[in-house]
Design a protein around this motif. Structure first.
Motif, mmCIF file in Angstrom:
data_model
loop_
_atom_site.group_PDB
_atom_site.id
_atom_site.type_symbol
_atom_site.label_atom_id
_atom_site.label_comp_id
_atom_site.label_asym_id
_atom_site.label_seq_id
_atom_site.Cartn_x
_atom_site.Cartn_y
_atom_site.Cartn_z
ATOM 1 N N ARG A 115 41.247 46.123 45.333
ATOM 2 C CA ARG A 115 40.102 45.795 44.518
ATOM 3 C C ARG A 115 39.007 46.580 44.860
ATOM 4 O O ARG A 115 38.427 47.163 43.915
ATOM 5 C CB ARG A 115 39.771 44.339 44.530
ATOM 6 C CG ARG A 115 41.156 43.386 43.962
ATOM 7 C CD ARG A 115 40.825 41.985 43.806
ATOM 8 N NE ARG A 115 39.930 41.869 42.854
ATOM 9 C CZ ARG A 115 40.232 41.787 41.599
ATOM 10 N NH1 ARG A 115 41.543 41.972 41.130
ATOM 11 N NH2 ARG A 115 39.231 41.617 40.678
ATOM 12 N N TRP A 119 37.363 49.310 42.280
ATOM 13 C CA TRP A 119 36.118 49.213 41.742
ATOM 14 C C TRP A 119 35.218 50.547 42.165
ATOM 15 O O TRP A 119 34.412 50.931 41.364
ATOM 16 C CB TRP A 119 35.251 48.064 42.581
ATOM 17 C CG TRP A 119 35.176 46.699 41.896
ATOM 18 C CD1 TRP A 119 35.902 45.759 42.274
ATOM 19 C CD2 TRP A 119 34.723 46.121 40.549
ATOM 20 N NE1 TRP A 119 35.794 44.660 41.384
ATOM 21 C CE2 TRP A 119 34.904 45.179 40.433
ATOM 22 C CE3 TRP A 119 33.796 47.024 39.680
ATOM 23 C CZ2 TRP A 119 34.909 44.071 39.106
ATOM 24 C CZ3 TRP A 119 33.421 46.295 38.422
ATOM 25 C CH2 TRP A 119 33.939 45.023 38.293
ATOM 26 N N LEU A 192 41.806 45.193 37.902
ATOM 27 C CA LEU A 192 40.814 44.264 38.063
ATOM 28 C C LEU A 192 40.545 43.191 37.145
ATOM 29 O O LEU A 192 40.045 42.223 37.309
ATOM 30 C CB LEU A 192 39.303 44.911 38.035
ATOM 31 C CG LEU A 192 39.268 46.045 39.332
ATOM 32 C CD1 LEU A 192 38.089 47.181 38.898
ATOM 33 C CD2 LEU A 192 38.987 45.669 40.470
#
Length: 199
Positions: A115, A119, A192
């Motif tokens: 994650r 990002w 996400l």
């Protein structure tokens, strides 16, 4: 815990693709229908463009032979080598993004969760790569149109005509970069936010 889905090593084909024929990565982002379509399109163009390097090597060999064996230099052939190099390089950028072979700091990325990596990649695409690629494309279109209107040619005696053909690859190359970036962006949002829905 790293949530990134990954292929087992045995699932890789000899050419580095996964079972779906798309680039396999040791750190996989989920795929979507749109990203798969974009990636396949870029891979076809990249595979076709890879023959440019064969032609470039043949051109270099011919030029060296003409110069040092026959004592004749050809300006158009030297310029043609530069054309092929520029075209291969700019098309190769989108191919590198699709294969996830562009420059990154893996020493740091290997320590981050899936994650966190997604990002960082998403923010890099939205705030760095896409604005830059869109700005270059926007500026390149009038630059190309002027070259076409002037029927621009090489300023060197014996040089190549139709310089606009080379300049057109600035537009095509950056359009492909935008597409490749959008594909990666969709894969990041699939991880996400579960949007678009991962395959």
């Amino acid at each position: 815990m790293d949530e990134t889905p990954a292929y087992s090593e045995s699932a890789f084909n000899d050419d580095g693709t996964g079972p779906d024929g798309l680039p396999a990565e040791h750190r996989m982002l989920p795929r979507t229908r749109i990203s798969n379509a974009i990636d396949r399109f870029i891979m076809r163009i990249g595979n076709a463009a890879s023959w440019i390097w064969v032609v470039l090597i043949a051109g270099i060999f011919t030029n060296v032979t003409m110069r040092y064996v026959f004592g004749r230099a050809t300006v158009w052939l030297e310029e043609l080598q530069l054309y092929f190099y520029a075209i291969g390089f700019i098309i190769g950028l989108s191919y590198a993004i699709t294969w996830n072979r562009h420059v990154r700091v893996d020493a740091l990325a290997d320590r981050w969760s899936a994650r966190t990596r997604a990002w960082i990649e998403l923010l890099g695409m939205v705030f760095l790569l896409l604005p830059f690629a869109i700005a270059i494309t926007t500026e390149a279109v009038p630059y190309l149109m002027t070259s076409i209107q002037l029927n621009e040619a090489s300023s060197s005696p014996g040089g190549l005509p139709y310089t606009w053909i080379l300049k057109s690859f600035i537009v095509w190359g950056f359009v492909l970069i935008i597409l490749a970036a959008l594909s990666r962006l969709l894969r990041c949002t699939a991880l996400l936010f579960d949007r678009p829905r991962p395959l």
